[in-house]
Enzyme design. Structure first.
Site, PDB file in Angstrom:
ATOM      1  N   ILE A 212       0.823  -1.260   0.061  1.00 57.54           N
ATOM      2  CA  ILE A 212      -0.138  -0.006  -0.093  1.00 57.54           C
ATOM      3  C   ILE A 212       0.969   1.153   0.160  1.00 57.54           C
ATOM      4  O   ILE A 212       2.106   1.255   0.417  1.00 57.54           O
ATOM      5  CB  ILE A 212      -0.917   0.063   1.307  1.00 57.54           C
ATOM      6  CG1 ILE A 212      -2.211   1.176   1.062  1.00 57.54           C
ATOM      7  CG2 ILE A 212      -0.143   0.191   2.659  1.00 57.54           C
ATOM      8  CD1 ILE A 212      -3.165   0.966   2.121  1.00 57.54           C
ATOM      9  N   CYS A 213       0.328   2.288  -0.527  1.00 58.16           N
ATOM     10  CA  CYS A 213       0.911   3.610  -0.331  1.00 58.16           C
ATOM     11  C   CYS A 213       2.287   3.790  -1.303  1.00 58.16           C
ATOM     12  O   CYS A 213       2.300   3.702  -2.354  1.00 58.16           O
ATOM     13  CB  CYS A 213       0.843   4.205   0.969  1.00 58.16           C
ATOM     14  SG  CYS A 213       1.390   5.845   1.312  1.00 58.16           S
ATOM     15  N   ALA A 214       3.426   3.762  -0.581  1.00 65.31           N
ATOM     16  CA  ALA A 214       4.463   3.627  -1.147  1.00 65.31           C
ATOM     17  C   ALA A 214       5.234   2.325  -1.285  1.00 65.31           C
ATOM     18  O   ALA A 214       6.245   2.120  -1.944  1.00 65.31           O
ATOM     19  CB  ALA A 214       5.635   4.598  -0.196  1.00 65.31           C
TER      20      ALA A 214
ATOM     21  N   GLY B 238      -2.748  -0.804  -2.893  1.00 70.60           N
ATOM     22  CA  GLY B 238      -3.834   0.307  -2.282  1.00 70.60           C
ATOM     23  C   GLY B 238      -3.058   1.658  -2.514  1.00 70.60           C
ATOM     24  O   GLY B 238      -1.946   1.744  -2.407  1.00 70.60           O
TER      25      GLY B 238
END
Length: 193
Positions: A101-103, A150
């Site tokens: 998710i994210c980075a 995500g």
């Protein structure tokens, strides 16, 4: 089903803890594993916590899936760790569950496992994903085969719910939604996930 969460200093607090919380609520084993040589870690927002194990204390082959949380500093540390990259590659070859998710998807990108996949990330990370099949801008959680990605902290519970659904099915996901009152939030905002 047993999931390996790989961690470093600087991972995002919500992203690293929410997935552990939701999976454990669903009766899914997930181990928080430090890649730093110390079980004592600090999140991107200065929250001190302790991992369950050090990477050198576990056998990755004992796990059925791997989860990579974001937080830029943590994700970069994981991306630059050769053992982490080897684990992600091995899990992909075995068609095991992989989530980030994210980075966190920068780790998957470096491992080369997104080459023929649809995936998402935090919007500013998009430019760093050089080996991706198709970047998805308009979905908060994307599952393509064995890989689920995500967008960021506010959607971590959705990623966690998707993982519960993949591992234990729709009924287990709905139980978690009720137990966390996620269903009430969906009803209030007239959304469905």
């Amino acid at each position: 089903m047993k999931i390996l969460e790989l961690l470093a200093n600087g991972n995002e607090t919500i992203e690293l803890l929410t997935v552990v919380d939701y999976l454990r609520r669903a009766g899914i084993e997930i181990d928080m594993v430090s890649t730093t040589g110390s079980k004592n870690l600090k999140t991107s927002h200065g929250v001190n916590y302790q991992a369950d194990f050090l990477l050198e204390e576990i056998n990755p082959a004992d796990y059925d899936g791997v989860y990579i949380p974001g937080g830029t500093a943590g994700a970069e540390s994981l991306r630059d760790n050769e053992k982490v990259i080897e684990i992600v590659k091995d899990f992909d070859k075995a068609n095991k569950l992989i989530a980030a998710i994210c980075a966190g998807p920068i780790v998957l990108d470096r491992a080369g496992v997104l080459a023929n996949k649809k995936a998402t990330s935090f919007p500013t990370i998009k430019a760093e994903l050089k080996n991706i099949g198709q970047y998805i801008d308009d979905e908060i959680v994307v599952t393509d085969g064995n890989i689920t990605t995500g967008r960021g902290a506010a959607v971590t519970n959705y990623l966690a719910l998707r993982l519960v659904e993949i591992i234990k099915g729709e009924e287990a996901k709905e139980e978690i939604k009720y137990g966390t009152q996620h269903s009430a939030v969906e009803k209030y905002f007239d959304i469905r996930f």
